[in-house]
Design a protein around this motif. Structure first.
Motif, PDB file in Angstrom:
ATOM      1  N   PHE A 144      23.094  21.501   5.760  1.00 13.08           N
ATOM      2  CA  PHE A 144      24.360  21.225   6.429  1.00 13.08           C
ATOM      3  C   PHE A 144      25.546  21.654   5.564  1.00 13.08           C
ATOM      4  N   GLY A 145      25.429  21.468   4.246  1.00 17.39           N
ATOM      5  CA  GLY A 145      26.503  21.873   3.354  1.00 17.39           C
ATOM      6  C   GLY A 145      26.742  23.372   3.362  1.00 17.39           C
ATOM      7  N   ASN A 146      25.732  24.135   3.735  1.00 18.97           N
ATOM      8  CA  ASN A 146      25.870  25.573   3.920  1.00 18.97           C
ATOM      9  C   ASN A 146      26.413  25.889   5.306  1.00 18.97           C
ATOM     10  N   ALA A 147      25.871  25.221   6.323  1.00 16.77           N
ATOM     11  CA  ALA A 147      26.275  25.490   7.708  1.00 16.77           C
ATOM     12  C   ALA A 147      27.753  25.215   7.950  1.00 16.77           C
ATOM     13  N   ALA A 148      28.338  24.294   7.179  1.00 14.58           N
ATOM     14  CA  ALA A 148      29.752  23.972   7.351  1.00 14.58           C
ATOM     15  C   ALA A 148      30.655  25.145   7.003  1.00 14.58           C
ATOM     16  N   ARG A 254      31.384  12.618   6.407  1.00 12.83           N
ATOM     17  CA  ARG A 254      32.333  12.600   5.301  1.00 12.83           C
ATOM     18  C   ARG A 254      32.561  14.006   4.739  1.00 12.83           C
ATOM     19  N   LEU A 255      31.502  14.800   4.695  1.00 11.79           N
ATOM     20  CA  LEU A 255      31.615  16.159   4.180  1.00 11.79           C
ATOM     21  C   LEU A 255      32.541  17.002   5.060  1.00 11.79           C
ATOM     22  N   VAL A 256      32.392  16.873   6.382  1.00 15.70           N
ATOM     23  CA  VAL A 256      33.262  17.620   7.305  1.00 15.70           C
ATOM     24  C   VAL A 256      34.719  17.251   7.080  1.00 15.70           C
ATOM     25  N   TRP A 257      34.992  15.955   6.971  1.00 11.51           N
ATOM     26  CA  TRP A 257      36.376  15.516   6.794  1.00 11.51           C
ATOM     27  C   TRP A 257      36.924  15.910   5.420  1.00 11.51           C
ATOM     28  N   GLN A 258      36.058  15.979   4.422  1.00 11.26           N
ATOM     29  CA  GLN A 258      36.497  16.442   3.111  1.00 11.26           C
ATOM     30  C   GLN A 258      36.912  17.913   3.155  1.00 11.26           C
ATOM     31  N   ILE A 259      36.158  18.712   3.899  1.00 10.26           N
ATOM     32  CA  ILE A 259      36.518  20.124   4.040  1.00 10.26           C
ATOM     33  C   ILE A 259      37.834  20.264   4.795  1.00 10.26           C
ATOM     34  N   LEU A 260      37.981  19.527   5.881  1.00 10.59           N
ATOM     35  CA  LEU A 260      39.212  19.605   6.663  1.00 10.59           C
ATOM     36  C   LEU A 260      40.424  19.125   5.871  1.00 10.59           C
ATOM     37  N   ALA A 261      40.197  18.204   4.950  1.00  3.23           N
ATOM     38  CA  ALA A 261      41.297  17.682   4.127  1.00  3.23           C
ATOM     39  C   ALA A 261      41.705  18.646   3.018  1.00  3.23           C
ATOM     40  N   ALA A 262      40.958  19.749   2.879  1.00  2.83           N
ATOM     41  CA  ALA A 262      41.225  20.680   1.787  1.00  2.83           C
ATOM     42  C   ALA A 262      42.441  21.563   2.028  1.00  2.83           C
ATOM     43  N   GLU A 263      43.100  21.395   3.174  1.00  5.86           N
ATOM     44  CA  GLU A 263      44.349  22.129   3.403  1.00  5.86           C
ATOM     45  C   GLU A 263      45.466  21.629   2.487  1.00  5.86           C
ATOM     46  N   ARG A 275      29.830  20.226  -4.929  1.00  5.32           N
ATOM     47  CA  ARG A 275      28.672  21.116  -4.913  1.00  5.32           C
ATOM     48  C   ARG A 275      27.761  20.899  -3.703  1.00  5.32           C
ATOM     49  N   SER A 276      28.109  19.959  -2.845  1.00  4.39           N
ATOM     50  CA  SER A 276      27.293  19.757  -1.643  1.00  4.39           C
ATOM     51  C   SER A 276      27.616  20.785  -0.568  1.00  4.39           C
ATOM     52  N   ILE A 277      28.746  21.496  -0.723  1.00  6.84           N
ATOM     53  CA  ILE A 277      28.997  22.645   0.151  1.00  6.84           C
ATOM     54  C   ILE A 277      28.687  23.902  -0.642  1.00  6.84           C
ATOM     55  N   SER A 281      25.211  33.365  -1.542  1.00  8.56           N
ATOM     56  CA  SER A 281      25.419  34.317  -2.630  1.00  8.56           C
ATOM     57  C   SER A 281      26.304  33.707  -3.703  1.00  8.56           C
ATOM     58  N   ALA A 282      25.980  33.959  -4.969  1.00  8.46           N
ATOM     59  CA  ALA A 282      26.788  33.441  -6.074  1.00  8.46           C
ATOM     60  C   ALA A 282      28.210  33.988  -6.010  1.00  8.46           C
ATOM     61  N   LEU A 283      28.337  35.265  -5.656  1.00  2.20           N
ATOM     62  CA  LEU A 283      29.669  35.864  -5.553  1.00  2.20           C
ATOM     63  C   LEU A 283      30.443  35.246  -4.386  1.00  2.20           C
ATOM     64  N   ASP A 284      29.785  35.073  -3.254  1.00  2.00           N
ATOM     65  CA  ASP A 284      30.435  34.422  -2.107  1.00  2.00           C
ATOM     66  C   ASP A 284      30.881  33.010  -2.469  1.00  2.00           C
ATOM     67  N   GLU A 285      30.060  32.335  -3.258  1.00  2.00           N
ATOM     68  CA  GLU A 285      30.361  30.965  -3.666  1.00  2.00           C
ATOM     69  C   GLU A 285      31.655  30.911  -4.486  1.00  2.00           C
TER      70      GLU A 285
END
Length: 298
Positions: A144-148, A254-263, A275-277, A281-285
């Motif tokens: 899920f941390g990848n799919a987000a 909680r993970l979804v809302w943490q990503i949305l709060a990153a604005e 690190r849960s998202i 690829s290491a470069l993409d990361e």
């Protein structure tokens, strides 16, 4: 598994006359015989509908539905709404499936408990189906941390069981970036995702659809950054819609809302250290975390 389970292949067509017959013929050659092919045409104006009329008249297990243009994502969701088989597969109009593609997916899904999605690798080819030198990575880690933040489920490789199909059909979104990304999100939230490193599909690459066209390391960085930034705005909208429709797993919510709060700060700093998202690829990361930091991901 009895070997008699019904599989429905969902194909959304649009202006596909050039390669459609080759794709349909590959579906008819599948080793799994209990197949039904549901095709919705999304308002084609070329010879696509004529081809579909001919095939549906010749083969009783091919069902064709002409429709208005609603876009590829909603077209696939409309087909999913009509599905009722034990297993459901997405299919593009311009690829070629190898003989055991459906069977391989069903055999793996039959071992899964609960809602499950199968997706896999593919053989990248040119327009003439000649394999390309550069191929997809074979070992991917779904979650899920990848799919987000990334879709590793190429729609034409996706097969799901009935439990997952029902979950998705009951919560169809008003907006999704693509049907395959939404399906990967839902499956990794509600069930299991199986990634098969063995390819069972010849996946046509058309002009301009290969990421990383620029030469050299810095050229690759620029290409990947530009590709990731293309989802800006779209990613926020998709995750907001997902949060509206899927609730109940507190950790994933909680993970979804943490990503949305990153604005905004301090959410931006928190997410780049989370690190849960992750991307595959290491470069993409690295690029993803930089884009979060400078507020160019959402």
């Amino acid at each position: 598994m009895t070997g008699k389970e019904k599989v429905q292949i969902l194909l959304s067509s649009y202006q596909g006359e050039q390669f459609l017959e080759e794709q349909l013929d590959s579906l008819l050659r599948q080793s799994w015989k209990n197949l039904e092919i549901l095709i919705r045409d999304d308002g084609s104006r070329d010879g696509t509908r004529k081809i579909l009329e001919e095939y549906s008249e010749k083969y009783e297990h091919i069902k064709y539905f002409p429709g208005e243009n609603i876009g590829v994502t909603q077209s696939f969701f409309e087909l999913l709404r009509q599905s009722d088989a034990e297993y459901v597969a997405f299919c593009d109009q311009d690829d070629v499936w190898l003989e055991h593609k459906v069977e391989a997916a069903v055999r793996k899904l039959a071992k899964a408990a609960g809602p499950a999605l199968y997706c896999g690798n593919k053989i990248l080819t040119d327009r003439s189906l000649t394999p390309m030198k550069k191929q997809s990575r074979r070992n991917l880690r779904p979650g899920f941390g990848n799919a987000a933040v990334e879709c590793i489920c190429t729609g034409c490789t996706a097969v799901m069981n009935r439990e997952l199909a029902d979950i998705i059909a009951e919560r169809l979104p008003e907006y999704a970036i693509l049907h395959d990304w939404w399906t990967y999100l839902a499956a990794s939230y509600a069930g299991t995702v199986i990634f098969d490193s063995h390819p069972y599909i010849l996946y046509r690459q058309h002009e301009g659809n290969v990421v990383g066209a620029k030469g050299g390391f810095w050229g690759e960085v620029q290409s990947k950054a530009a590709y990731l930034k293309k989802s800006r705005g779209k990613l926020k909208r998709q995750l907001s819609e997902f949060a509206r429709l899927y609730q109940g797993d507190s950790e994933k919510d909680r993970l979804v809302w943490q990503i949305l709060a990153a604005e905004k700060f301090p959410g931006r700093l928190k997410i780049i250290a989370n690190r849960s998202i992750y991307r595959q690829s290491a470069l993409d990361e690295i690029i993803m975390r930089i884009l979060f930091l400078i507020n160019r991901m959402l």
